[in-house]
Write a protein that holds these residues in place. Structure first.
Motif, mmCIF file in Angstrom:
data_model
loop_
_atom_site.group_PDB
_atom_site.id
_atom_site.type_symbol
_atom_site.label_atom_id
_atom_site.label_comp_id
_atom_site.label_asym_id
_atom_site.label_seq_id
_atom_site.Cartn_x
_atom_site.Cartn_y
_atom_site.Cartn_z
ATOM 1 N N LEU A 69 -1.035 -4.833 0.790
ATOM 2 C CA LEU A 69 -0.452 -5.004 -0.174
ATOM 3 C C LEU A 69 -0.785 -4.293 -1.243
ATOM 4 C CD1 LEU A 69 1.738 -8.379 0.467
ATOM 5 C CD2 LEU A 69 2.583 -6.209 0.377
ATOM 6 N N ALA A 70 -2.013 -4.578 -1.959
ATOM 7 C CA ALA A 70 -3.048 -3.991 -2.811
ATOM 8 C C ALA A 70 -3.120 -2.756 -2.448
ATOM 9 C CB ALA A 70 -4.222 -4.904 -3.029
ATOM 10 N N LEU A 71 -3.585 -2.002 -1.448
ATOM 11 C CA LEU A 71 -4.056 -1.127 -0.957
ATOM 12 C C LEU A 71 -2.316 -0.293 -1.895
ATOM 13 C CD1 LEU A 71 -5.547 1.426 0.169
ATOM 14 C CD2 LEU A 71 -5.055 1.281 1.976
ATOM 15 N N ALA A 72 -1.356 -0.527 -1.077
ATOM 16 C CA ALA A 72 0.149 0.578 -0.963
ATOM 17 C C ALA A 72 0.419 0.582 -2.700
ATOM 18 C CB ALA A 72 0.656 -0.072 -0.533
ATOM 19 N N THR A 73 0.256 -0.426 -3.966
ATOM 20 C CA THR A 73 1.037 -0.859 -5.241
ATOM 21 C C THR A 73 -0.986 -0.448 -5.928
ATOM 22 O OG1 THR A 73 0.193 -3.242 -5.140
ATOM 23 C CG2 THR A 73 2.214 -2.635 -4.504
ATOM 24 N N GLY A 74 -2.016 -0.574 -5.374
ATOM 25 C CA GLY A 74 -3.067 -0.062 -6.370
ATOM 26 C C GLY A 74 -3.141 -1.565 -7.464
#
Length: 471
Positions: A69-74
């Motif tokens: 999720l962090a990779l997807a949202t930055g």
């Protein structure tokens, strides 16, 4: 998607100007392994690469899904749990995210109604419409029954619609859509495709940092999602949820109990289970944080305390065993009376030996704790736990596949919350104290008690429930 959902509100919403509205959904499923993370991350990636600001959260304790999720949202991904993190913390984080972004995505945990509290409890408390993901790979008409049951099992649960995962063909997708009692709830289908499958291992998903093609997998999933009714919706067409600000005085100031103290934190593939919120708490307590990687051969930074968080020492046991300088540095740190908080995988690395599954190999590890840990196929610990230190209680959880054998006598045990305590349940996790080393399988959520957290890092002696101090 029901038109009424465009005005979904938080129960009891009377905040007026203090409230913030934002597109938001909670991605849930009938069970684990249905594809929640794939859909949540793909939806986040789809909107983020179109220039929208997206924030994602994970329902319940989890270190691995947030990587995706962090990779997807930055952006950092925080946990929302009505017991572990508390309702006030959840409300504050959701409202803050809604105030600065275009879309809030919350990924559920296990099945929609599993656990106490469950993802459904969170959805109901904050008015988050549920986007149900159902693995339909061997299913036809039953898909409609599952969707109907998820929506109607709890009357009044906010609902966004249903998306089918691992669908064989367009014809199969049509059969699934036709099975729904309300065709307007159909949000589309994702095919079976190894190109965007997120790989798993014994503790959950493989972390993004271990895969060279992690972003490519998310982009592939986002591309497929873009062709669905869900993927074609703008954020203004998604459910709009009104997030109320926390009540005045709900959040307590964190006392600077660790002011001036330097804490060195292990962080690499072997020690990666770190809640971003825990780092925030240590900083708020006044600590200066530095990071080091045992696997990269980093030296132990000059510090007053060390945190060895959880992770996968069993996958890197050979490399950790070869870290003789780190073993010596930690031994010297402990000999100087400086505290070490070793959490789950961090504790495992401190024992004399680690035995791989089926006794295949024995690795000599760092030897600050006497005894050995042994990997096993069956889960050895899972669920919410709390640790009481004096008059303060840390909340958290446990999740591990190893057991330890040690001559050390535990100085305390964690306990399950009363509401989740099954009949005949095993005891909580042991807390070991060996000189300045404090170690347990327990994963702590530091914000639940900054005072107890400060004790773990040596700001003051540890006091147990009987108030006996342990230096």
């Amino acid at each position: 998607m029901d038109a009424s959902l465009s005005q979904a509100t938080q129960p009891g919403d009377t905040a007026g100007a203090a409230a913030v509205s934002c597109a938001a959904v909670l991605v849930a499923a009938p069970a684990s392994g249905q594809g929640k993370t794939t859909v949540a991350a793909a939806l986040a990636r789809l909107h983020a690469r179109q220039g929208r600001r997206v924030r994602a959260f994970k329902c319940g304790p989890d270190f691995l899904d947030p990587h995706w999720l962090a990779l997807a949202t930055g952006a950092p991904v925080h946990s929302l749990d009505l017991w572990m993190t508390g309702e006030a913390d959840c409300r504050s984080r959701l409202r803050a995210a809604a105030a600065e972004c275009d879309l809030v995505i919350v990924e559920g945990v296990m099945g929609l109604f599993d656990g106490t509290p469950s993802a459904a409890d969170l959805a109901e408390r904050f008015g988050l419409p549920v986007l149900a993901v159902i693995d339909a790979h061997a299913m036809a008409g039953t898909f409609g029954a599952l969707a109907y049951g998820l929506q109607n099992f709890r009357p009044g649960l906010p609902w966004a619609g249903v998306l089918a995962n691992r669908v064989a063909s367009e014809r199969h997708a049509g059969m699934l859509k036709d099975a729904l009692r309300e065709p307007s709830q159909w949000l589309g289908a994702l095919p079976r495709d190894a190109g965007f499958t997120l790989p798993e291992r014994h503790l959950g998903l493989v972390a993004t940092t271990e895969l060279g093609d992690a972003m490519a997998r998310l982009d592939a999933a986002a591309d497929v999602l873009a062709a669905t009714p869900l993927g074609q919706m703008q954020t203004t067409q998604l459910p709009q949820v009104r997030f109320e600000a926390p009540a005045s005085g709900e959040a307590e100031a964190v006392p600077p109990l660790l002011a001036g103290r330097a804490i060195a934190i292990a962080r690499d593939a072997a020690f990666s289970f770190i809640y971003p919120a825990n780092l925030d708490v240590l900083t708020a307590l006044g600590a200066r944080l530095s990071f080091f990687s045992p696997l990269a051969g980093d030296a132990l930074p000059a510090c007053d305390a060390v945190w060895l968080p959880g992770g996968y020492p069993e996958l890197h046991a050979e490399a950790l065993a070869a870290c003789a300088p780190m073993r010596e540095s930690l031994a010297a740190h402990a000999a100087a009376g400086k505290p070490i908080w070793a959490e789950c995988g961090g504790m495992m690395a401190l024992f004399d030996e680690l035995v791989t599954q089926d006794d295949a190999q024995v690795h000599r590890l760092w030897g600050l704790l006497p005894g050995r840990v042994t990997m096993q196929k069956r889960l050895a610990g899972l669920g919410p736990q709390q640790l009481t230190l004096g008059s303060h209680t840390l909340r958290g959880h446990t999740f591990h596949y190893s057991r330890c054998e040690t001559p050390l006598a535990p100085v305390a045990h964690t306990a399950r919350p009363v509401a989740t305590q099954p009949v005949g349940a095993r005891g909580g996790e042991a807390l070991y104290v060996h000189g300045p080393v404090r170690a347990s399988y327990f994963h702590a959520w530091f914000a639940s008690s900054p005072q107890a957290t400060a004790r773990l890092f040596g700001a003051m002696p540890i006091e147990l429930e009987n108030h006996a101090a342990i230096e």
